[in-house]
Design an enzyme around this catalytic site. Structure first.
Site, mmCIF file in Angstrom:
data_model
loop_
_atom_site.group_PDB
_atom_site.id
_atom_site.type_symbol
_atom_site.label_atom_id
_atom_site.label_comp_id
_atom_site.label_asym_id
_atom_site.label_seq_id
_atom_site.Cartn_x
_atom_site.Cartn_y
_atom_site.Cartn_z
ATOM 1 N N LYS A 22 15.593 -10.429 1.698
ATOM 2 C CA LYS A 22 14.320 -10.370 2.456
ATOM 3 C C LYS A 22 13.318 -11.354 1.857
ATOM 4 C CE LYS A 22 11.269 -6.975 1.418
ATOM 5 N NZ LYS A 22 9.902 -7.369 1.051
ATOM 6 N N ASN A 23 13.199 -11.359 0.535
ATOM 7 C CA ASN A 23 12.150 -12.143 -0.117
ATOM 8 C C ASN A 23 12.484 -13.617 -0.262
ATOM 9 O OD1 ASN A 23 10.673 -9.842 -0.174
ATOM 10 N ND2 ASN A 23 10.929 -9.451 -2.358
ATOM 11 N N CYS A 116 -1.891 -2.602 -1.135
ATOM 12 C CA CYS A 116 -0.877 -1.701 -0.587
ATOM 13 C C CYS A 116 -0.718 -0.572 -1.598
ATOM 14 C CB CYS A 116 0.439 -2.442 -0.354
ATOM 15 S SG CYS A 116 1.239 -2.920 -1.872
ATOM 16 N N ARG A 121 -3.002 -6.300 -5.010
ATOM 17 C CA ARG A 121 -2.267 -7.453 -4.476
ATOM 18 C C ARG A 121 -3.216 -8.604 -4.077
ATOM 19 N NH1 ARG A 121 2.688 -5.498 -2.796
ATOM 20 N NH2 ARG A 121 3.475 -7.615 -3.046
ATOM 21 N N ASP A 304 10.889 -4.697 -8.835
ATOM 22 C CA ASP A 304 11.403 -4.111 -7.589
ATOM 23 C C ASP A 304 12.588 -3.187 -7.824
ATOM 24 O OD1 ASP A 304 10.751 -6.967 -5.411
ATOM 25 O OD2 ASP A 304 9.467 -5.475 -6.341
ATOM 26 N N ARG A 397 11.728 -1.484 6.165
ATOM 27 C CA ARG A 397 11.103 -2.797 5.994
ATOM 28 C C ARG A 397 11.987 -3.720 5.169
ATOM 29 N NH1 ARG A 397 5.555 -3.031 3.409
ATOM 30 N NH2 ARG A 397 6.282 -5.161 3.521
HETATM 31 C C1 EPZ Z 1 6.571 -10.784 -4.528
HETATM 32 O O1 EPZ Z 1 5.298 -10.270 -4.233
HETATM 33 C C2 EPZ Z 1 7.558 -9.900 -3.796
HETATM 34 N N1 EPZ Z 1 7.317 -9.987 -2.353
HETATM 35 C C3 EPZ Z 1 7.412 -8.454 -4.280
HETATM 36 O O2 EPZ Z 1 8.409 -7.675 -3.629
HETATM 37 C C4 EPZ Z 1 7.661 -8.419 -5.790
HETATM 38 O O3 EPZ Z 1 7.464 -7.112 -6.254
HETATM 39 C C5 EPZ Z 1 6.694 -9.382 -6.488
HETATM 40 O O4 EPZ Z 1 6.836 -10.711 -5.945
HETATM 41 C C6 EPZ Z 1 6.944 -9.463 -7.994
HETATM 42 O O5 EPZ Z 1 8.249 -9.894 -8.241
HETATM 43 C C7 EPZ Z 1 7.787 -11.063 -1.673
HETATM 44 O O6 EPZ Z 1 8.390 -11.969 -2.238
HETATM 45 C C8 EPZ Z 1 7.534 -11.077 -0.192
HETATM 46 P P1 EPZ Z 1 3.191 -11.764 -7.220
HETATM 47 P P2 EPZ Z 1 3.971 -11.134 -4.605
HETATM 48 O O7 EPZ Z 1 2.193 -12.647 -6.568
HETATM 49 O O8 EPZ Z 1 4.256 -12.581 -4.504
HETATM 50 C C9 EPZ Z 1 -0.895 -10.884 -9.446
HETATM 51 C C10 EPZ Z 1 9.261 -5.899 -2.377
HETATM 52 O O9 EPZ Z 1 9.427 -4.733 -2.697
HETATM 53 N N2 EPZ Z 1 -1.493 -11.866 -8.540
HETATM 54 O O10 EPZ Z 1 4.347 -12.393 -7.931
HETATM 55 O O11 EPZ Z 1 2.852 -10.570 -3.806
HETATM 56 C C11 EPZ Z 1 -0.452 -9.627 -8.708
HETATM 57 O O12 EPZ Z 1 -1.532 -8.723 -8.583
HETATM 58 C C12 EPZ Z 1 7.976 -6.617 -2.758
HETATM 59 O O13 EPZ Z 1 10.102 -6.608 -1.760
HETATM 60 C C13 EPZ Z 1 -2.845 -12.183 -8.689
HETATM 61 O O14 EPZ Z 1 -3.546 -11.639 -9.539
HETATM 62 O O15 EPZ Z 1 3.770 -10.762 -6.125
HETATM 63 C C14 EPZ Z 1 0.646 -9.084 -9.610
HETATM 64 O O16 EPZ Z 1 0.059 -8.344 -10.648
HETATM 65 C C15 EPZ Z 1 6.985 -5.663 -3.394
HETATM 66 N N3 EPZ Z 1 -3.399 -13.109 -7.852
HETATM 67 C C16 EPZ Z 1 1.269 -10.353 -10.208
HETATM 68 O O17 EPZ Z 1 0.333 -11.412 -9.971
HETATM 69 C C17 EPZ Z 1 -2.660 -13.757 -6.887
HETATM 70 O O18 EPZ Z 1 -3.232 -14.621 -6.160
HETATM 71 C C18 EPZ Z 1 2.589 -10.768 -9.572
HETATM 72 O O19 EPZ Z 1 2.409 -10.744 -8.183
HETATM 73 C C19 EPZ Z 1 -1.293 -13.421 -6.751
HETATM 74 C C20 EPZ Z 1 -0.726 -12.483 -7.594
#
Ligand code: EPZ
Length: 418
Positions: A22-23, A116, A121, A304, A397
């Site tokens: 998915k990702n 969420c 996020r 995850d 999802r």
């Molecule tokens: C991706 O989310 C995945 N989703 C998530 O999978 C996964 O849990 C996550 O990466 C971590 O591996 C998709 O790829 C669609 P991040 P993402 O930006 O990109 C902080 C699932 O179950 N952050 O890597 O949204 C954030 O708060 C989902 O399939 C900022 O502060 O995660 C977090 O603490 C859930 N500012 C950390 O970085 C930003 O602008 C990592 O988040 C962006 C992120």
């Protein structure tokens, strides 16, 4: 709303084939915005989130078709650039449209993805990086309004590795004027899969998979064919299920090199894992030993799979400390697992799990995608009746026909209308 019913206590046996990731599929579908013409994608999983991004992109003038198992994406007719709130609120990954829309059209109006269940996020790092590339961005009435003549390459440093942030900037940079050097980039396999799709389209990208990615902008791209990598989180979910039920399962079509941290952990709790030509053979032990985990960006233990591993530890011998370092609220599954008799204490971003001999069947409620999976796993080992997992739209999802796959491995599991 549907619910999934499980009568636990049966070891999983047999073979299961893993669906596409998915990702990886979500950013790769978004990347089709970067140029018109027919992109042919194989291995795209049939999931709610995939339907959602198709609905949003269709509303902008893209067309989607299928040819056998292939998804055909054509964005020749792309005109609009608005991703509406009512769709974005159901899938935060819609933020992945921002970079390619700015690169292709020079404008975008994306509903600011809310938080969420698992955390706030934020997308501040995405916006800061796009501004550094020359985009003018402002927030108004809950929407991100963005515009630019032409993005220009820039040095970008992410305060924290962000998966979709890295993907967004890669897609923005491939058509930008000049070079973009992205430091502290995320290293997840899905980043590499997007990079290989972009290279097939003619992009110049190096360093994906490391923490520094260098992109030389090119004047235009062309449509590509691409097969999406297998879903490492689905594969990890089945590996944990095999270990938890004392099963004997061949997991086919997965990439062991995408799950090194998980493989090592499962061996340390007593599971036997052997690599096979097309995946892994996993046998669960008679009794599981407890082990600690700490979630980390790739190649560390994936957040995850934290909820699924916690379910495993609830029936292991000894105590396990589970530390969640990525998201601030990713223990929502704990209260539901405790309703099944699990012994878990939360202290900030750490959970102490004291293993029990077994869990007890109970009605429970899914709250987010991966928490739903952990409740299904708990149901597979619970005794004393039928576990009912409600609100499984969360599950749909991100997992393709999960109960059908578990049923094919011998589990007593079925779906009912709630
Ligand atoms: C991706 O989310 C995945 N989703 C998530 O999978 C996964 O849990 C996550 O990466 C971590 O591996 C998709 O790829 C669609 P991040 P993402 O930006 O990109 C902080 C699932 O179950 N952050 O890597 O949204 C954030 O708060 C989902 O399939 C900022 O502060 O995660 C977090 O603490 C859930 N500012 C950390 O970085 C930003 O602008 C990592 O988040 C962006 C992120």
């Amino acid at each position: 709303m549907d619910k999934i019913m499980i009568e636990g206590g049966r070891p999983l046996q047999g073979r299961v084939r893993i669906s596409g990731a998915k990702n990886a599929a979500l950013p790769i579908i978004a990347a089709c915005i970067l140029c018109g013409g027919e992109h042919r994608l194989q291995g795209v999983p049939r999931l709610k989130d995939i339907r959602t991004i198709q609905e949003i992109m269709s509303g902008m003038g893209s067309t989607f078709g299928t040819d056998g198992a292939e998804l055909i994406v054509d964005t020749t007719g792309l005109r609009a650039s608005e991703a509406p709130y009512e769709l974005v609120r159901t899938m935060r990954a819609s933020i992945l449209l921002l970079g390619p829309l700015l690169a292709r059209l020079g404008r975008a109006k994306i509903s600011l993805p809310g938080g969420c269940a698992i955390g706030a996020r934020p997308v501040n790092l995405h916006l800061k990086a796009l501004a550094a590339m020359g985009a003018e961005l402002h927030l108004d009435h809950g929407y991100i309004h963005a515009r630019v003549q032409r993005l220009r390459g820039a040095p970008i440093f992410f305060d924290t590795p962000t998966v979709t942030g890295t993907e967004n900037i890669m897609m923005a940079a491939v058509l930008a004027q000049g070079r973009t050097v992205l430091k502290n980039a995320a290293r997840e396999p899905e980043i590499g899969d997007l990079a290989s799709m972009l290279r097939s389209m003619g992009a110049q990208i190096e360093g994906d998979g490391s923490d520094t990615i260098v992109i030389e902008g090119v004047p235009e791209l062309s449509p590509a064919d691409h097969r999406v990598i297998p879903d490492r989180i689905e594969a990890g979910t089945f590996m944990i299920a095999a270990a938890m039920t004392g099963g004997d399962v061949h997991i086919e079509g997965m990439r062991p090199d995408h799950l090194s941290a998980v493989i090592q952990k499962l061996r340390s709790v007593g599971a036997e894992l052997e690599t096979e030509s097309d995946g892994m053979h996993v046998r669960g032990p008679a009794s599981l030993q407890a082990a600690d985990i700490r979630t980390m960006p790739f190649p560390g233990f994936p957040t995850d799979l934290q909820a699924q591993f916690m379910a495993l530890m609830t029936v292991a011998r000894g105590s396990s400390i589970i530390k969640e370092t990525i998201f601030e609220n990713r223990f929502i599954h704990v209260s539901e697992l405790k309703r099944m008799g699990a012994d878990i204490e939360i202290n900030g971003n750490q959970a102490l799990v004291r293993g029990r001999d077994t869990l007890l069947a109970a009605p429970v409620m899914a709250t987010d995608l991966r928490a739903s999976a952990s409740l299904i796993l708990a149901g597979l080992v619970a005794h004393g009746g039928t576990t009912e997992v409600r609100r499984i739209y969360h599950l749909d999802r991100g997992y393709e026909a999960l109960e059908t796959k578990f049923h094919s491995l011998g589990a007593r599991i079925w779906r009912e209308k709630a």
